[in-house]
Design a protein around this motif. Structure first.
Motif, PDB file in Angstrom:
ATOM      1  N   ASP A  22       0.832  -1.214   0.000  1.00 27.55           N
ATOM      2  CA  ASP A  22       0.000   0.000   0.000  1.00 27.55           C
ATOM      3  C   ASP A  22       0.863   1.260   0.000  1.00 27.55           C
ATOM      4  O   ASP A  22       1.989   1.244   0.499  1.00 27.55           O
ATOM      5  N   GLY A  25      -0.016   5.506  -4.340  1.00 31.94           N
ATOM      6  CA  GLY A  25      -0.617   6.791  -4.711  1.00 31.94           C
ATOM      7  C   GLY A  25       0.022   7.933  -3.935  1.00 31.94           C
ATOM      8  O   GLY A  25       0.381   8.975  -4.509  1.00 31.94           O
ATOM      9  N   HIS A  39       2.400   3.375  -9.009  1.00 30.54           N
ATOM     10  CA  HIS A  39       2.209   1.942  -9.316  1.00 30.54           C
ATOM     11  C   HIS A  39       3.391   1.414 -10.127  1.00 30.54           C
ATOM     12  O   HIS A  39       3.867   0.304  -9.898  1.00 30.54           O
ATOM     13  N   ASN A  70     -10.955  -2.505  -5.266  1.00 32.81           N
ATOM     14  CA  ASN A  70     -10.188  -1.627  -6.168  1.00 32.81           C
ATOM     15  C   ASN A  70     -10.839  -1.457  -7.540  1.00 32.81           C
ATOM     16  O   ASN A  70     -10.529  -0.518  -8.271  1.00 32.81           O
ATOM     17  N   ARG A  73     -12.176   2.052  -8.325  1.00 37.68           N
ATOM     18  CA  ARG A  73     -11.308   3.222  -8.574  1.00 37.68           C
ATOM     19  C   ARG A  73     -11.603   3.829  -9.952  1.00 37.68           C
ATOM     20  O   ARG A  73     -12.228   3.168 -10.809  1.00 37.68           O
ATOM     21  N   LEU A  81      -3.501   0.015 -14.232  1.00 38.48           N
ATOM     22  CA  LEU A  81      -3.006  -1.105 -13.418  1.00 38.48           C
ATOM     23  C   LEU A  81      -3.003  -2.412 -14.200  1.00 38.48           C
ATOM     24  O   LEU A  81      -2.076  -3.214 -14.100  1.00 38.48           O
TER      25      LEU A  81
HETATM   26  C1  IPE Z   1      -1.557   0.235  -3.354  1.00 40.24           C
HETATM   27  O1  IPE Z   1      -1.324   1.616  -3.387  1.00 40.24           O
HETATM   28  C2  IPE Z   1      -1.816  -0.340  -4.726  1.00 40.24           C
HETATM   29  C3  IPE Z   1      -3.201  -0.763  -4.985  1.00 40.24           C
HETATM   30  C4  IPE Z   1      -4.160  -0.750  -4.122  1.00 40.24           C
HETATM   31  C5  IPE Z   1      -3.499  -1.239  -6.329  1.00 40.24           C
HETATM   32  P1  IPE Z   1      -2.524   2.640  -3.415  1.00 40.24           P
HETATM   33  O2  IPE Z   1      -2.888   2.902  -4.823  1.00 40.24           O
HETATM   34  O3  IPE Z   1      -3.637   2.191  -2.551  1.00 40.24           O
HETATM   35  O4  IPE Z   1      -1.825   3.936  -2.774  1.00 40.24           O
HETATM   36  P2  IPE Z   1      -2.444   4.935  -1.705  1.00 40.24           P
HETATM   37  O5  IPE Z   1      -2.947   4.119  -0.566  1.00 40.24           O
HETATM   38  O6  IPE Z   1      -3.524   5.685  -2.395  1.00 40.24           O
HETATM   39  O7  IPE Z   1      -1.296   5.805  -1.311  1.00 40.24           O
END
Ligand code: IPE
Ligand code: IPE
Ligand code: MG
Length: 250
Positions: A22, A25, A39, A70, A73, A81
């Motif tokens: 995690d 982002g 990513h 997810n 999103r 992704l």
């Molecule tokens: C983890 O990083 C990757 C996935 C869930 C695909 P995030 O995309 O959740 O990153 P943050 O939590 O928004 O920083």
């Protein structure tokens, strides 16, 4: 600085480490970049942890790469992704071959775009004879999805007379999970500091040791893995018993 690796007890290694990767982002945001940049930079962490775990002699690593939730999103991020998954499989097949890694997936992979499914199948076929480390990608996965699926399959088998309801116990239940034949993880690592499970391996982590680090996933390297394993080795796993029962004075 000395490495945590020197302090690892090789007789007390977890067999299976699960990771909630995690913080991609937030990592990108800190750099003023788009989320997808985070990513993309997560791949180095995956490679380093996979190699590091293999070298230590860890047998199973499960990476939470994409959850059922997810799918909610923004479309561009989901597509980004999925594209990254295809490119990474093609790019990293050499790393998997060199390190004798066997690739598996858990989750509702039938929901993934066809190109992802095909590349996953190709990578799994190519690596199926490897025995050093099994790398399990959780894709379109959630613990509740898995438990519901297992329950439906059990109900079906009871209805068809293949299974008697008297025979449903923890062991039989486990046989219906996507992780059948894989030992429960002894250690679960979550990066980026969030104190939650986010629908990961709900059944399997009943007695797993949790390790949560503020490090964001794209910054996570094998040294962080060593520290997590060292931390795990400092703990006393009691499984409901008392400390005295775990350490009888002879
Ligand atoms: C983890 O990083 C990757 C996935 C869930 C695909 P995030 O995309 O959740 O990153 P943050 O939590 O928004 O920083
Ligand atoms: C968990 O991370 C899922 C993966 C790492 C694939 P999320 O970023 O989706 O979790 P929440 O939404 O913060 O709980
Ligand atoms: Mg997140």
């Amino acid at each position: 600085m000395a490495s945590f690796k020197e302090h690892i007890d090789y007789n007390n290694l977890p067999q299976h480490i699960a990771v909630i990767m995690d913080g991609n982002g937030r990592w990108a945001k800190k750099k003023g970049a788009m989320r997808i940049f985070g990513h993309k930079n997560a791949i180095q962490a995956v490679r380093d942890v996979t190699e590091g775990a293999g070298e230590l002699g860890i047998k199973f690593v499960t990476l939470y790469a994409f959850s059922t939730e997810n799918w909610g999103r923004p479309k561009a991020e989901v597509e980004g992704l999925m594209e990254l998954l295809v490119n990474t499989l093609k790019q990293e097949i050499g790393t998997l071959m060199d390190n004798q890694v066997k690739l598996l997936t858990i989750g509702n992979t039938a929901h993934l775009p066809k190109e992802c499914q095909e590349n996953l199948q190709w990578a799994m076929d190519k690596t199926k004879h490897h025995t050093k480390l099994t790398l399990i990608l959780a894709l379109s996965y959630s613990g509740r999805w898995e438990i519901l699926n297992a329950t439906k399959a059990i109900a079906e088998d009871v209805k068809n007379g293949k299974l008697s309801s008297d025979d449903i116990n923890e062991k039989t239940f486990e046989n219906y999970l996507t992780t059948s034949n894989i030992p429960d993880p002894e250690l679960l690592i979550r990066t980026s500091g969030e104190l939650r499970i986010s629908n990961f391996l709900l059944w399997q982590i009943a007695y797993t040791e949790l390790y949560i680090t503020p490090t964001l996933w794209p910054d996570f390297r094998r040294e962080h893995l060593y520290e997590a394993i060292w931390s795990y080795q400092q703990r006393e796993r009691r499984f409901g018993k008392t400390s005295e029962q775990m350490n009888p004075v002879s």
